[in-house]
Design a protein around this motif. Sequence first.
Motif, short mmCIF file in Angstrom:
data_model
loop_
_atom_site.label_atom_id
_atom_site.label_comp_id
_atom_site.label_asym_id
_atom_site.label_seq_id
_atom_site.Cartn_x
_atom_site.Cartn_y
_atom_site.Cartn_z
N ASN A 40 0.80 -1.22 0.00
CA ASN A 40 0.00 0.00 0.00
C ASN A 40 0.84 1.27 0.00
O ASN A 40 0.33 2.35 -0.32
CB ASN A 40 -0.96 0.01 1.19
N ASP A 41 2.12 1.19 0.35
CA ASP A 41 2.99 2.35 0.29
C ASP A 41 3.43 2.63 -1.15
O ASP A 41 3.89 3.73 -1.46
CB ASP A 41 4.24 2.14 1.15
N GLU A 42 3.32 1.64 -2.02
CA GLU A 42 3.76 1.78 -3.41
C GLU A 42 2.60 1.84 -4.41
O GLU A 42 2.77 2.38 -5.49
CB GLU A 42 4.64 0.58 -3.79
N ILE A 43 1.46 1.26 -4.06
CA ILE A 43 0.36 1.14 -5.02
C ILE A 43 -0.88 1.81 -4.46
O ILE A 43 -1.37 1.46 -3.38
CB ILE A 43 0.07 -0.35 -5.31
N PHE A 44 -1.41 2.78 -5.20
CA PHE A 44 -2.60 3.49 -4.77
C PHE A 44 -3.86 2.67 -5.01
O PHE A 44 -4.74 2.59 -4.17
CB PHE A 44 -2.71 4.84 -5.51
N ALA A 45 -3.95 2.06 -6.21
CA ALA A 45 -5.12 1.26 -6.55
C ALA A 45 -4.73 0.23 -7.61
O ALA A 45 -3.80 0.44 -8.37
CB ALA A 45 -6.24 2.15 -7.08
N TRP A 46 -5.47 -0.88 -7.63
CA TRP A 46 -5.24 -1.89 -8.65
C TRP A 46 -6.55 -2.63 -8.89
O TRP A 46 -7.47 -2.57 -8.08
CB TRP A 46 -4.13 -2.87 -8.24
N ARG A 47 -6.61 -3.31 -10.03
CA ARG A 47 -7.78 -4.12 -10.37
C ARG A 47 -7.42 -5.08 -11.49
O ARG A 47 -6.46 -4.85 -12.23
CB ARG A 47 -8.96 -3.25 -10.80
N TRP A 48 -8.18 -6.16 -11.60
CA TRP A 48 -8.03 -7.08 -12.71
C TRP A 48 -8.89 -6.57 -13.86
O TRP A 48 -10.01 -6.13 -13.64
CB TRP A 48 -8.51 -8.49 -12.35
N VAL A 49 -8.36 -6.63 -15.05
CA VAL A 49 -9.12 -6.22 -16.23
C VAL A 49 -8.64 -7.05 -17.42
O VAL A 49 -7.46 -7.39 -17.52
CB VAL A 49 -8.97 -4.70 -16.50
N ARG A 50 -9.56 -7.40 -18.29
CA ARG A 50 -9.19 -8.15 -19.49
C ARG A 50 -8.32 -7.28 -20.39
O ARG A 50 -8.53 -6.06 -20.47
CB ARG A 50 -10.43 -8.60 -20.24
N PRO A 51 -7.34 -7.86 -21.06
CA PRO A 51 -6.42 -7.08 -21.90
C PRO A 51 -7.13 -6.20 -22.94
O PRO A 51 -6.76 -5.04 -23.12
CB PRO A 51 -5.55 -8.14 -22.56
N ALA A 52 -8.13 -6.74 -23.62
CA ALA A 52 -8.83 -5.94 -24.64
C ALA A 52 -9.55 -4.76 -24.01
O ALA A 52 -9.59 -3.66 -24.59
CB ALA A 52 -9.80 -6.82 -25.42
N ALA A 53 -10.13 -4.95 -22.83
CA ALA A 53 -10.81 -3.85 -22.14
C ALA A 53 -9.82 -2.78 -21.70
O ALA A 53 -10.10 -1.58 -21.77
CB ALA A 53 -11.60 -4.38 -20.94
N LEU A 54 -8.64 -3.20 -21.26
CA LEU A 54 -7.59 -2.25 -20.88
C LEU A 54 -7.15 -1.45 -22.09
O LEU A 54 -7.02 -0.23 -22.03
CB LEU A 54 -6.40 -2.98 -20.25
N GLN A 55 -6.94 -2.12 -23.20
CA GLN A 55 -6.52 -1.45 -24.43
C GLN A 55 -7.56 -0.42 -24.85
O GLN A 55 -7.22 0.71 -25.21
CB GLN A 55 -6.29 -2.47 -25.55
#
Length: 98
Positions: A40-55
Amino acid sequence: MPLQFLFKFQYQAQFDETGAENELCSVFIGRGSETVKINNDEIFAWRWVRPAALQTAMAAGAGNFTPWFMLEWTRVWRDHRAQVLDLQSKLGSEARSR
């Protein structure tokens, strides 16, 4: 499955008078079955997402992505798309077989 090295890249950014980043980033691909643990000191937020949706989100300017991640993902999608999609396909077939 062990991680597979994809590439390294250097990233530099100046943040007004508050400081700068100058980093060498290594990019790996892989999969795991354990729960993701973040610092948590290095990462503000994260989530799983499909590659095509991220693109799609990145191409549309949607989301709040760091400059280094945009550089990294552009290269991953351009040079290693087949590996990403193959890994996604394997993960999907494993989930369906459970």
